[in-house]
Design an enzyme around this catalytic site. Structure first.
Site, PDB file in Angstrom:
ATOM      1  N   LYS A 131      21.475  41.129  14.098  1.00 29.44           N
ATOM      2  CA  LYS A 131      21.604  42.591  14.184  1.00 29.44           C
ATOM      3  C   LYS A 131      20.429  43.172  14.968  1.00 29.44           C
ATOM      4  O   LYS A 131      20.583  44.075  15.779  1.00 29.44           O
ATOM      5  CB  LYS A 131      21.712  43.192  12.772  1.00 29.44           C
ATOM      6  CG  LYS A 131      23.073  42.910  12.150  1.00 29.44           C
ATOM      7  CD  LYS A 131      23.151  43.162  10.667  1.00 29.44           C
ATOM      8  CE  LYS A 131      24.512  42.664  10.153  1.00 29.44           C
ATOM      9  NZ  LYS A 131      24.649  42.688   8.709  1.00 29.44           N
ATOM     10  N   GLN A 154      21.723  44.572   3.501  1.00 32.74           N
ATOM     11  CA  GLN A 154      22.405  43.287   3.687  1.00 32.74           C
ATOM     12  C   GLN A 154      22.868  42.726   2.337  1.00 32.74           C
ATOM     13  O   GLN A 154      22.079  42.605   1.403  1.00 32.74           O
ATOM     14  CB  GLN A 154      21.437  42.299   4.374  1.00 32.74           C
ATOM     15  CG  GLN A 154      22.065  40.973   4.728  1.00 32.74           C
ATOM     16  CD  GLN A 154      23.162  41.079   5.791  1.00 32.74           C
ATOM     17  OE1 GLN A 154      22.996  41.746   6.800  1.00 32.74           O
ATOM     18  NE2 GLN A 154      24.290  40.425   5.549  1.00 32.74           N
ATOM     19  N   ASP A 189      27.932  50.796   7.552  1.00 34.56           N
ATOM     20  CA  ASP A 189      28.819  49.717   7.111  1.00 34.56           C
ATOM     21  C   ASP A 189      30.153  50.268   6.608  1.00 34.56           C
ATOM     22  O   ASP A 189      31.097  49.511   6.392  1.00 34.56           O
ATOM     23  CB  ASP A 189      28.155  48.940   5.957  1.00 34.56           C
ATOM     24  CG  ASP A 189      27.539  47.630   6.407  1.00 34.56           C
ATOM     25  OD1 ASP A 189      27.982  47.108   7.449  1.00 34.56           O
ATOM     26  OD2 ASP A 189      26.630  47.133   5.727  1.00 34.56           O
TER      27      ASP A 189
END
Ligand code: NAD
Length: 282
Positions: free
Chosen positions: A52, A96, A119
């Site tokens: 990322k 995460q 997300d």
């Protein structure tokens, strides 16, 4: 004759588009910024976070990384998310997953402000996806839709079978395919006649987390096969949920692992960060 859909190629195209948008934003003195939180030392999570970061560098997005020890308390994590929520220079926040077991994942995900939720896991964003009116789409399903568009694979009226019903892949994937007028079936661990259902599919999306779960006898001639699975084998190699070598002979299109859905997930995250930046700049 099958075609391999290269997630690498499609994701490069998306990232170049994002990089262009970043340039335009910067020309208006707006610098997009993504904050990534990693708790603990899970090696797979570390790899994802590094990827990322690299994608942010490629696109010109500022990236902040918060690597916290595995014994971080819920209060400490909450305090960090709240701080990032308030920080006007941070446009996107990503925590995460999975979090260490003692931390409450749901509380953390619900705490991230919907407009910074790149997300798209916050219930408010999930609700928007249900009614087809959204700012952000969850990265993996949206990345898959981008691949299908890139290859001009039309879903209108097609029988699509999604194997897996997770909140981050299976369920939103089904919603996005439904929005494109597909007839969608979701299969899961309690599905009784899974083989028969998959055998009728024009498009198969496998998101199970079991190596070689989809075998050639389950695949209709000419089906499109999208393999979401990432399974680490004993020899260290990555393998998808689809028996690639056997299934490709029956497929019209198929995604590889690695180099398929994975890079698309990250490219969509970059796109979502830009969307968040634009919303907040308004
Ligand atoms: P999950 O464990 O949350 O969900 C797995 C799903 O598979 C469940 O809904 C379950 O019902 C279903 N399932 C399990 N056994 C089954 C069986 N025997 N028959 C039918 N269905 C069965 O996993 P997830 O988060 O959705 O991820 C799935 C896979 O995709 C994993 O390998 C994960 O690593 C991978 N993944 C990849 C990306 C990417 O960017 N490529 C992103 C997210 C997840």
């Amino acid at each position: 004759m099958y075609k391999i859909i290269s997630g690498k190629e499609v994701s490069e195209a998306v990232k170049l588009r994002v990089a262009d948008e970043v340039k335009q934003l910067k020309a208006n003195s707006i610098e997009p910024c993504l904050a990534v939180i990693l708790v603990g030392d899970d090696p797979a999570s570390r790899v994802y976070v590094n990827n990322k970061k690299k994608a942010c560098e490629f696109c010109g997005i500022r990236s902040l990384e918060y690597v916290l020890p595995a014994e971080t308390t819920q209060d400490e994590l909450v305090a960090l998310v709240e701080k990032l929520n308030e920080d006007k220079t941070v446009n996107g926040i990503l925590c995460q997953l999975p979090l260490p077991k003692h931390l409450d994942e749901k509380t953390i995900l619900n705490l991230i402000r919907p407009e910074k939720d790149v997300d798209a896991f916050h219930p408010e964003n999930v609700g928007h996806i249900m009614i087809g009116d959204f700012n952000f789409l969850p990265c993996t399903p949206a990345g898959i839709m981008e691949m299908l568009r890139y290859e001009k694979i039309d879903l209108d009226g097609k029988n699509c079978v999604v194997i897996g019903r997770s909140n981050i892949v299976g369920k939103p994937m089904a919603m996005l395919m439904l929005k494109e007028n597909a007839t969608v079936t979701i299969c899961h661990s309690r599905t009784k006649n899974l083989k028969e259902i998959v055998a009728g599919a024009d498009v198969i999306v496998a998101a199970v987390g079991r190596p070689n779960f989809v075998t050639a006898d389950m695949v209709k001639e000419g089906a499109v096969i999208i393999d979401v699975g990432i399974n680490r084998m004993d020899d260290g190699k990555l393998c998808g949920d689809v028996d690639f070598d056997a299934c490709k002979e029956k497929a019209s299109y198929i995604t590889p692992v690695p180099g398929g859905v994975g890079p698309m997930t990250i490219a969509t995250l970059m796109q979502n960060t830009i969307t968040a930046t634009k919303i907040q700049a308004k």
